[in-house]
Design a protein around this motif. Structure first.
Motif, PDB file in Angstrom:
ATOM      1  N   LEU A  61     -17.418   3.089 -23.067  1.00 30.21           N
ATOM      2  CA  LEU A  61     -16.456   3.779 -21.815  1.00 30.21           C
ATOM      3  C   LEU A  61     -14.907   3.723 -22.634  1.00 30.21           C
ATOM      4  O   LEU A  61     -14.188   4.229 -21.889  1.00 30.21           O
ATOM      5  CB  LEU A  61     -16.676   3.005 -20.610  1.00 30.21           C
ATOM      6  N   VAL A  62     -14.669   2.942 -23.548  1.00 28.35           N
ATOM      7  CA  VAL A  62     -13.311   3.115 -24.091  1.00 28.35           C
ATOM      8  C   VAL A  62     -13.258   3.757 -25.530  1.00 28.35           C
ATOM      9  O   VAL A  62     -13.884   3.402 -26.221  1.00 28.35           O
ATOM     10  CB  VAL A  62     -13.019   1.470 -24.198  1.00 28.35           C
ATOM     11  N   GLN A  63     -12.263   4.725 -25.369  1.00 32.93           N
ATOM     12  CA  GLN A  63     -12.221   5.410 -26.607  1.00 32.93           C
ATOM     13  C   GLN A  63     -11.396   4.609 -27.691  1.00 32.93           C
ATOM     14  O   GLN A  63     -10.598   3.969 -27.517  1.00 32.93           O
ATOM     15  CB  GLN A  63     -11.432   6.743 -26.349  1.00 32.93           C
ATOM     16  N   ALA A  64     -11.639   4.917 -28.912  1.00 34.27           N
ATOM     17  CA  ALA A  64     -10.873   4.478 -30.061  1.00 34.27           C
ATOM     18  C   ALA A  64      -9.538   4.486 -29.951  1.00 34.27           C
ATOM     19  O   ALA A  64      -9.022   5.777 -29.603  1.00 34.27           O
ATOM     20  CB  ALA A  64     -11.615   5.188 -31.380  1.00 34.27           C
ATOM     21  N   GLY A  65      -8.934   3.391 -30.339  1.00 39.52           N
ATOM     22  CA  GLY A  65      -7.278   3.268 -29.866  1.00 39.52           C
ATOM     23  C   GLY A  65      -6.817   3.080 -28.784  1.00 39.52           C
ATOM     24  O   GLY A  65      -5.434   2.805 -28.688  1.00 39.52           O
ATOM     25  N   ARG A  66      -7.620   2.780 -27.746  1.00 41.75           N
ATOM     26  CA  ARG A  66      -7.339   2.510 -26.564  1.00 41.75           C
ATOM     27  C   ARG A  66      -7.578   0.732 -26.322  1.00 41.75           C
ATOM     28  O   ARG A  66      -8.821   0.200 -26.737  1.00 41.75           O
ATOM     29  CB  ARG A  66      -8.272   3.275 -25.255  1.00 41.75           C
ATOM     30  N   GLU A  67      -6.696   0.189 -25.718  1.00 40.92           N
ATOM     31  CA  GLU A  67      -6.899  -1.124 -25.213  1.00 40.92           C
ATOM     32  C   GLU A  67      -7.771  -1.275 -24.212  1.00 40.92           C
ATOM     33  O   GLU A  67      -7.516  -0.853 -23.112  1.00 40.92           O
ATOM     34  CB  GLU A  67      -5.565  -1.931 -25.201  1.00 40.92           C
ATOM     35  N   PRO A  68      -8.918  -2.217 -24.355  1.00 39.27           N
ATOM     36  CA  PRO A  68      -9.803  -2.115 -23.156  1.00 39.27           C
ATOM     37  C   PRO A  68      -9.615  -2.886 -21.968  1.00 39.27           C
ATOM     38  O   PRO A  68     -10.116  -2.969 -20.900  1.00 39.27           O
ATOM     39  CB  PRO A  68     -11.081  -2.757 -24.095  1.00 39.27           C
ATOM     40  N   HIS A  69      -8.825  -4.113 -22.003  1.00 40.26           N
ATOM     41  CA  HIS A  69      -8.791  -4.877 -20.838  1.00 40.26           C
ATOM     42  C   HIS A  69      -8.188  -4.128 -19.730  1.00 40.26           C
ATOM     43  O   HIS A  69      -8.734  -4.576 -18.652  1.00 40.26           O
ATOM     44  CB  HIS A  69      -7.314  -5.789 -21.260  1.00 40.26           C
ATOM     45  N   ASP A  70      -7.232  -3.146 -19.528  1.00 42.97           N
ATOM     46  CA  ASP A  70      -6.861  -2.562 -18.391  1.00 42.97           C
ATOM     47  C   ASP A  70      -7.354  -1.294 -18.250  1.00 42.97           C
ATOM     48  O   ASP A  70      -6.836  -0.363 -17.657  1.00 42.97           O
ATOM     49  CB  ASP A  70      -5.243  -2.807 -18.205  1.00 42.97           C
ATOM     50  N   VAL A  71      -8.379  -0.910 -18.932  1.00 44.22           N
ATOM     51  CA  VAL A  71      -8.827   0.485 -19.130  1.00 44.22           C
ATOM     52  C   VAL A  71      -8.998   1.115 -17.349  1.00 44.22           C
ATOM     53  O   VAL A  71      -9.560   0.344 -16.443  1.00 44.22           O
ATOM     54  CB  VAL A  71     -10.251   0.651 -19.709  1.00 44.22           C
ATOM     55  N   GLU A  72      -8.788   2.212 -17.265  1.00 47.08           N
ATOM     56  CA  GLU A  72      -9.194   2.839 -15.964  1.00 47.08           C
ATOM     57  C   GLU A  72     -10.162   4.032 -16.262  1.00 47.08           C
ATOM     58  O   GLU A  72      -9.976   4.879 -17.290  1.00 47.08           O
ATOM     59  CB  GLU A  72      -7.961   3.522 -15.405  1.00 47.08           C
ATOM     60  N   LEU A  73     -11.198   4.272 -15.704  1.00 47.43           N
ATOM     61  CA  LEU A  73     -12.279   5.251 -15.685  1.00 47.43           C
ATOM     62  C   LEU A  73     -11.928   6.394 -15.188  1.00 47.43           C
ATOM     63  O   LEU A  73     -11.524   6.527 -13.943  1.00 47.43           O
ATOM     64  CB  LEU A  73     -13.652   4.757 -15.121  1.00 47.43           C
ATOM     65  N   SER A  74     -12.295   7.559 -15.908  1.00 46.61           N
ATOM     66  CA  SER A  74     -12.437   8.943 -15.300  1.00 46.61           C
ATOM     67  C   SER A  74     -13.240   9.028 -14.223  1.00 46.61           C
ATOM     68  O   SER A  74     -14.252   8.284 -14.246  1.00 46.61           O
ATOM     69  CB  SER A  74     -12.125  10.017 -16.276  1.00 46.61           C
ATOM     70  N   VAL A  75     -13.298  10.357 -13.529  1.00 44.29           N
ATOM     71  CA  VAL A  75     -14.214  10.687 -12.724  1.00 44.29           C
ATOM     72  C   VAL A  75     -15.642  10.830 -13.373  1.00 44.29           C
ATOM     73  O   VAL A  75     -16.784  10.320 -13.257  1.00 44.29           O
ATOM     74  CB  VAL A  75     -13.918  11.965 -11.892  1.00 44.29           C
ATOM     75  N   ARG A  76     -15.381  11.485 -14.726  1.00 42.50           N
ATOM     76  CA  ARG A  76     -16.703  11.578 -15.637  1.00 42.50           C
ATOM     77  C   ARG A  76     -17.351  10.144 -16.094  1.00 42.50           C
ATOM     78  O   ARG A  76     -18.458  10.129 -15.879  1.00 42.50           O
ATOM     79  CB  ARG A  76     -16.484  12.561 -16.586  1.00 42.50           C
ATOM     80  N   GLN A  77     -16.566   9.337 -16.271  1.00 39.31           N
ATOM     81  CA  GLN A  77     -17.119   8.120 -16.909  1.00 39.31           C
ATOM     82  C   GLN A  77     -17.410   7.213 -15.673  1.00 39.31           C
ATOM     83  O   GLN A  77     -18.440   6.552 -16.070  1.00 39.31           O
ATOM     84  CB  GLN A  77     -15.854   7.506 -17.429  1.00 39.31           C
ATOM     85  N   THR A  78     -16.994   7.356 -14.578  1.00 40.87           N
ATOM     86  CA  THR A  78     -17.632   6.857 -13.351  1.00 40.87           C
ATOM     87  C   THR A  78     -19.160   7.240 -12.949  1.00 40.87           C
ATOM     88  O   THR A  78     -19.895   6.463 -12.602  1.00 40.87           O
ATOM     89  CB  THR A  78     -16.706   6.930 -12.217  1.00 40.87           C
ATOM     90  N   GLY A  79     -18.979   8.687 -13.273  1.00 39.71           N
ATOM     91  CA  GLY A  79     -20.464   9.395 -13.203  1.00 39.71           C
ATOM     92  C   GLY A  79     -21.314   8.761 -14.186  1.00 39.71           C
ATOM     93  O   GLY A  79     -22.651   8.839 -13.886  1.00 39.71           O
TER      94      GLY A  79
END
Length: 308
Positions: A61-79
Protein backbone atom coordinates in the motif's frame (compact mmCIF):
# COMPACT_ATOMS: atom_id res chain seq x y z
CA UNK A 1 -31.51 29.27 -24.24
CA UNK A 2 -31.51 25.52 -23.46
CA UNK A 3 -28.00 25.01 -24.82
CA UNK A 4 -26.09 25.79 -21.61
CA UNK A 5 -28.11 23.23 -19.69
CA UNK A 6 -27.26 20.60 -22.28
CA UNK A 7 -23.58 21.53 -22.09
CA UNK A 8 -23.48 20.80 -18.37
CA UNK A 9 -25.55 17.63 -18.43
CA UNK A 10 -22.73 15.28 -19.42
CA UNK A 11 -20.17 16.46 -16.84
CA UNK A 12 -22.79 16.09 -14.12
CA UNK A 13 -23.49 12.52 -15.18
CA UNK A 14 -19.77 11.72 -15.30
CA UNK A 15 -19.18 13.24 -11.86
CA UNK A 16 -22.04 11.23 -10.42
CA UNK A 17 -20.72 8.01 -11.92
CA UNK A 18 -17.23 8.68 -10.54
CA UNK A 19 -18.71 9.39 -7.13
CA UNK A 20 -20.67 6.14 -7.14
CA UNK A 21 -17.61 4.21 -8.29
CA UNK A 22 -15.61 5.73 -5.45
CA UNK A 23 -18.27 4.82 -2.92
CA UNK A 24 -18.29 1.27 -4.23
CA UNK A 25 -14.52 1.02 -3.78
CA UNK A 26 -14.72 2.41 -0.26
CA UNK A 27 -17.51 0.21 0.97
CA UNK A 28 -16.63 -2.96 -0.93
CA UNK A 29 -19.17 -5.01 -2.84
CA UNK A 30 -18.70 -8.28 -0.99
CA UNK A 31 -16.67 -9.78 -3.84
CA UNK A 32 -13.42 -10.77 -2.13
CA UNK A 33 -10.46 -11.68 -4.35
CA UNK A 34 -8.80 -14.59 -2.56
CA UNK A 35 -5.83 -14.37 -4.92
CA UNK A 36 -4.88 -10.90 -3.66
CA UNK A 37 -2.95 -9.94 -0.54
CA UNK A 38 -2.84 -6.30 0.53
CA UNK A 39 0.16 -5.45 2.75
CA UNK A 40 0.30 -2.18 4.67
CA UNK A 41 4.02 -1.43 4.15
CA UNK A 42 7.23 -2.92 2.77
CA UNK A 43 8.47 -5.46 5.37
CA UNK A 44 4.99 -6.99 5.60
CA UNK A 45 4.76 -7.11 1.80
CA UNK A 46 8.19 -8.72 1.48
CA UNK A 47 7.34 -11.43 4.02
CA UNK A 48 4.04 -12.07 2.22
CA UNK A 49 5.78 -12.35 -1.15
CA UNK A 50 8.30 -14.84 0.22
CA UNK A 51 5.54 -17.04 1.68
CA UNK A 52 3.00 -16.72 -1.15
CA UNK A 53 5.46 -17.45 -3.92
CA UNK A 54 3.80 -17.38 -7.34
CA UNK A 55 0.34 -18.34 -6.11
CA UNK A 56 -0.97 -14.98 -4.91
CA UNK A 57 -0.62 -11.33 -5.88
CA UNK A 58 0.84 -9.16 -3.12
CA UNK A 59 0.32 -5.40 -3.19
CA UNK A 60 2.22 -2.94 -1.00
CA UNK A 61 0.00 0.00 0.00
CA UNK A 62 3.03 2.34 0.26
CA UNK A 63 4.89 3.22 -2.91
CA UNK A 64 8.69 3.28 -3.02
CA UNK A 65 10.04 6.61 -1.85
CA UNK A 66 7.10 7.29 0.48
CA UNK A 67 7.43 7.40 4.26
CA UNK A 68 4.86 4.90 5.64
CA UNK A 69 4.04 6.30 9.11
CA UNK A 70 1.54 8.93 8.02
CA UNK A 71 0.38 7.40 4.74
CA UNK A 72 -3.07 8.37 3.46
CA UNK A 73 -4.91 5.88 1.28
CA UNK A 74 -6.49 6.74 -2.05
CA UNK A 75 -9.97 5.57 -2.98
CA UNK A 76 -8.42 2.82 -5.08
CA UNK A 77 -6.17 1.65 -2.24
CA UNK A 78 -9.09 1.62 0.17
CA UNK A 79 -10.92 -0.51 -2.38
CA UNK A 80 -7.93 -2.87 -2.45
CA UNK A 81 -8.17 -3.23 1.32
CA UNK A 82 -11.88 -3.91 1.00
CA UNK A 83 -11.66 -6.73 -1.53
CA UNK A 84 -8.32 -8.38 -0.68
CA UNK A 85 -8.46 -11.99 0.40
CA UNK A 86 -5.95 -11.10 3.12
CA UNK A 87 -4.89 -7.74 4.54
CA UNK A 88 -1.63 -7.70 6.55
CA UNK A 89 -1.12 -4.63 8.74
CA UNK A 90 0.17 -3.54 12.14
CA UNK A 91 -2.15 -1.75 14.53
CA UNK A 92 -0.82 1.63 15.66
CA UNK A 93 1.78 2.09 12.95
CA UNK A 94 -0.43 3.60 10.24
CA UNK A 95 -3.70 5.10 11.54
CA UNK A 96 -5.17 5.48 8.04
CA UNK A 97 -4.63 1.78 7.33
CA UNK A 98 -6.08 0.81 10.72
CA UNK A 99 -9.23 2.79 9.87
CA UNK A 100 -9.50 1.27 6.39
CA UNK A 101 -9.18 -2.25 7.75
CA UNK A 102 -11.74 -1.66 10.50
CA UNK A 103 -14.27 -0.01 8.20
CA UNK A 104 -13.78 -1.77 4.85
CA UNK A 105 -11.89 -5.07 4.96
CA UNK A 106 -14.17 -7.95 3.97
CA UNK A 107 -11.59 -10.72 3.64
CA UNK A 108 -9.19 -12.18 6.19
CA UNK A 109 -6.91 -9.87 8.19
CA UNK A 110 -3.60 -10.43 9.97
CA UNK A 111 -2.50 -7.87 12.55
CA UNK A 112 1.25 -8.22 13.12
CA UNK A 113 0.88 -6.55 16.52
CA UNK A 114 -1.21 -9.53 17.66
CA UNK A 115 1.14 -12.29 16.47
CA UNK A 116 4.50 -10.68 17.34
CA UNK A 117 5.75 -10.09 20.89
CA UNK A 118 6.37 -6.36 20.55
CA UNK A 119 8.77 -4.53 22.87
CA UNK A 120 7.77 -1.48 24.82
CA UNK A 121 9.32 1.78 23.62
CA UNK A 122 12.81 2.06 24.99
CA UNK A 123 12.73 -1.46 26.37
CA UNK A 124 16.06 -3.27 26.57
CA UNK A 125 15.67 -6.41 24.51
CA UNK A 126 17.85 -8.32 26.97
CA UNK A 127 15.28 -7.73 29.70
CA UNK A 128 12.27 -8.54 27.51
CA UNK A 129 9.96 -11.19 28.87
CA UNK A 130 7.59 -13.29 26.85
CA UNK A 131 3.90 -12.74 27.39
CA UNK A 132 4.28 -9.04 28.09
CA UNK A 133 0.89 -7.32 28.21
CA UNK A 134 0.52 -5.38 24.98
CA UNK A 135 -2.36 -3.37 26.40
CA UNK A 136 -0.11 -1.33 28.71
CA UNK A 137 2.12 1.46 27.42
CA UNK A 138 3.31 2.24 23.91
CA UNK A 139 5.11 -0.40 21.89
CA UNK A 140 7.89 -0.22 19.35
CA UNK A 141 6.42 -1.34 16.01
CA UNK A 142 9.74 -1.95 14.21
CA UNK A 143 9.88 -5.69 15.00
CA UNK A 144 11.13 -6.65 11.50
CA UNK A 145 14.62 -5.42 12.43
CA UNK A 146 14.84 -8.60 14.51
CA UNK A 147 15.20 -11.36 11.91
CA UNK A 148 13.70 -13.99 14.20
CA UNK A 149 10.55 -11.93 14.72
CA UNK A 150 10.33 -11.49 10.96
CA UNK A 151 10.39 -15.29 10.74
CA UNK A 152 7.51 -15.47 13.23
CA UNK A 153 5.51 -13.14 10.98
CA UNK A 154 6.20 -15.40 7.99
CA UNK A 155 4.88 -18.40 9.91
CA UNK A 156 1.70 -16.49 10.78
CA UNK A 157 1.26 -15.50 7.12
CA UNK A 158 1.68 -19.12 6.05
CA UNK A 159 -1.07 -20.17 8.47
CA UNK A 160 -3.44 -17.50 7.14
CA UNK A 161 -2.74 -18.26 3.48
CA UNK A 162 -3.19 -21.98 4.08
CA UNK A 163 -6.68 -21.28 5.38
CA UNK A 164 -7.49 -19.18 2.33
CA UNK A 165 -5.86 -21.51 -0.23
CA UNK A 166 -5.56 -24.98 1.36
CA UNK A 167 -4.49 -26.59 -1.92
CA UNK A 168 -1.12 -24.86 -1.59
CA UNK A 169 -0.63 -25.26 2.17
CA UNK A 170 2.48 -27.41 1.77
CA UNK A 171 4.11 -24.80 -0.46
CA UNK A 172 3.27 -21.91 1.87
CA UNK A 173 4.73 -23.85 4.79
CA UNK A 174 7.86 -24.78 2.82
CA UNK A 175 8.35 -21.16 1.71
CA UNK A 176 8.05 -19.93 5.29
CA UNK A 177 10.56 -22.56 6.46
CA UNK A 178 13.03 -21.57 3.75
CA UNK A 179 12.65 -17.90 4.64
CA UNK A 180 13.16 -18.71 8.34
CA UNK A 181 16.41 -20.47 7.46
CA UNK A 182 17.68 -17.35 5.68
CA UNK A 183 16.61 -15.19 8.61
CA UNK A 184 18.37 -17.44 11.11
CA UNK A 185 21.53 -17.14 9.01
CA UNK A 186 21.11 -13.35 9.08
CA UNK A 187 20.59 -13.42 12.84
CA UNK A 188 23.83 -15.38 13.29
CA UNK A 189 25.69 -12.90 11.07
CA UNK A 190 24.52 -10.06 13.33
CA UNK A 191 25.38 -11.93 16.53
CA UNK A 192 28.85 -12.83 15.27
CA UNK A 193 29.54 -9.52 13.53
CA UNK A 194 28.60 -7.35 16.51
CA UNK A 195 30.04 -9.58 19.23
CA UNK A 196 33.28 -7.64 19.70
CA UNK A 197 32.72 -3.93 19.05
CA UNK A 198 34.97 -1.20 20.41
CA UNK A 199 31.92 1.03 20.93
CA UNK A 200 28.41 -0.14 21.76
CA UNK A 201 26.50 3.16 21.42
CA UNK A 202 24.83 4.18 18.15
CA UNK A 203 23.23 7.57 17.44
CA UNK A 204 20.34 7.31 14.97
CA UNK A 205 17.72 9.63 13.53
CA UNK A 206 14.60 8.14 15.14
CA UNK A 207 13.64 5.39 17.55
CA UNK A 208 13.46 2.49 15.13
CA UNK A 209 16.36 0.24 16.08
CA UNK A 210 15.58 -0.98 19.59
CA UNK A 211 15.13 -4.55 18.41
CA UNK A 212 18.80 -4.64 17.42
CA UNK A 213 19.81 -4.02 21.03
CA UNK A 214 19.83 -7.76 21.69
CA UNK A 215 23.07 -7.88 19.72
CA UNK A 216 24.76 -5.80 22.39
CA UNK A 217 24.27 -2.28 21.01
CA UNK A 218 22.61 0.70 22.66
CA UNK A 219 20.72 3.15 20.43
CA UNK A 220 20.17 6.85 21.11
CA UNK A 221 17.72 8.71 18.86
CA UNK A 222 17.65 12.35 17.80
CA UNK A 223 13.85 12.27 17.47
CA UNK A 224 11.15 9.91 18.74
CA UNK A 225 9.17 7.20 16.98
CA UNK A 226 8.24 9.59 14.17
CA UNK A 227 11.20 10.26 11.86
CA UNK A 228 9.91 13.71 10.96
CA UNK A 229 9.71 15.06 14.50
CA UNK A 230 11.89 17.95 15.60
CA UNK A 231 14.58 17.13 18.20
CA UNK A 232 14.17 18.55 21.69
CA UNK A 233 16.92 21.15 22.42
CA UNK A 234 17.81 19.56 25.75
CA UNK A 235 18.10 16.15 24.17
CA UNK A 236 20.33 17.56 21.45
CA UNK A 237 22.77 18.80 24.10
CA UNK A 238 22.80 15.37 25.75
CA UNK A 239 23.58 13.71 22.43
CA UNK A 240 26.43 16.13 21.75
CA UNK A 241 27.97 15.29 25.12
CA UNK A 242 27.46 11.56 24.53
CA UNK A 243 29.19 11.67 21.15
CA UNK A 244 32.14 13.56 22.60
CA UNK A 245 32.45 11.43 25.75
CA UNK A 246 32.26 8.10 23.92
CA UNK A 247 34.29 9.24 20.93
CA UNK A 248 31.62 8.21 18.45
CA UNK A 249 32.61 8.57 14.81
CA UNK A 250 29.21 8.44 13.10
CA UNK A 251 25.69 9.83 13.26
CA UNK A 252 23.19 7.77 11.28
CA UNK A 253 20.46 9.18 9.06
CA UNK A 254 17.89 7.17 7.09
CA UNK A 255 17.03 6.32 3.51
CA UNK A 256 13.54 7.83 3.78
CA UNK A 257 12.72 11.20 5.29
CA UNK A 258 14.81 14.25 6.05
CA UNK A 259 18.51 13.95 6.90
CA UNK A 260 18.58 17.49 8.28
CA UNK A 261 18.76 16.68 12.00
CA UNK A 262 21.41 13.99 11.64
CA UNK A 263 23.54 16.07 9.26
CA UNK A 264 23.33 19.12 11.52
CA UNK A 265 24.42 17.16 14.58
CA UNK A 266 27.29 15.49 12.73
CA UNK A 267 28.47 18.77 11.16
CA UNK A 268 28.53 20.56 14.50
CA UNK A 269 30.70 17.84 16.04
CA UNK A 270 32.88 17.08 13.02
CA UNK A 271 31.89 13.42 12.77
CA UNK A 272 30.75 11.35 9.81
CA UNK A 273 27.24 10.60 8.65
CA UNK A 274 26.05 7.30 7.24
CA UNK A 275 22.75 5.59 6.49
CA UNK A 276 21.18 3.05 8.82
CA UNK A 277 17.95 1.96 7.16
CA UNK A 278 14.94 1.13 9.38
CA UNK A 279 13.56 -0.66 6.29
CA UNK A 280 10.10 0.82 6.74
CA UNK A 281 9.96 1.17 2.97
CA UNK A 282 12.13 1.30 -0.13
CA UNK A 283 13.55 4.62 -1.26
CA UNK A 284 14.33 5.72 -4.81
CA UNK A 285 17.96 4.79 -4.08
CA UNK A 286 17.15 1.35 -2.63
CA UNK A 287 14.40 0.30 -5.04
CA UNK A 288 16.64 -2.52 -6.36
CA UNK A 289 17.39 -3.82 -2.86
CA UNK A 290 15.29 -6.11 -0.66
CA UNK A 291 14.83 -6.71 3.05
CA UNK A 292 17.72 -9.15 3.33
CA UNK A 293 20.22 -7.04 1.41
CA UNK A 294 19.26 -3.92 3.38
CA UNK A 295 19.74 -5.76 6.66
CA UNK A 296 23.17 -6.86 5.43
CA UNK A 297 23.99 -3.26 4.49
CA UNK A 298 22.98 -2.15 7.98
CA UNK A 299 25.26 -4.75 9.56
CA UNK A 300 28.20 -3.53 7.45
CA UNK A 301 27.51 0.08 8.46
CA UNK A 302 27.27 -0.77 12.15
CA UNK A 303 30.49 -2.78 12.12
CA UNK A 304 32.35 0.08 10.45
CA UNK A 305 30.99 2.79 12.77
CA UNK A 306 31.46 0.82 15.99
CA UNK A 307 34.79 -0.83 15.29
CA UNK A 308 33.48 -4.39 15.27
Amino acid sequence: MNLPAARFAVPLVVSASLFLAGCGALSGDGDVDEQKVSAAFYPLAYAAERVAGDHLEVENLVQAGREPHDVELSVRQTGDVADAGLVIFETGFQPAVDDAVEQNAEGETLDAAKVIDLHENGEDAHAHEEGHDHEHGDHDPHFWLDPLLMADLADAIADKLSGIDPDHEDEFTANAEKFRGELETLDKAYADGLADCKVDTVVVNHEAFGYLSRYGLHFEAITGLSPGAEPIPGERAKLEKLIRDEHLTTVFSEALGSKKSADSLADDLGVETAVLDPIEGLSDQTSDENYLSLMENNLTALKKANGC
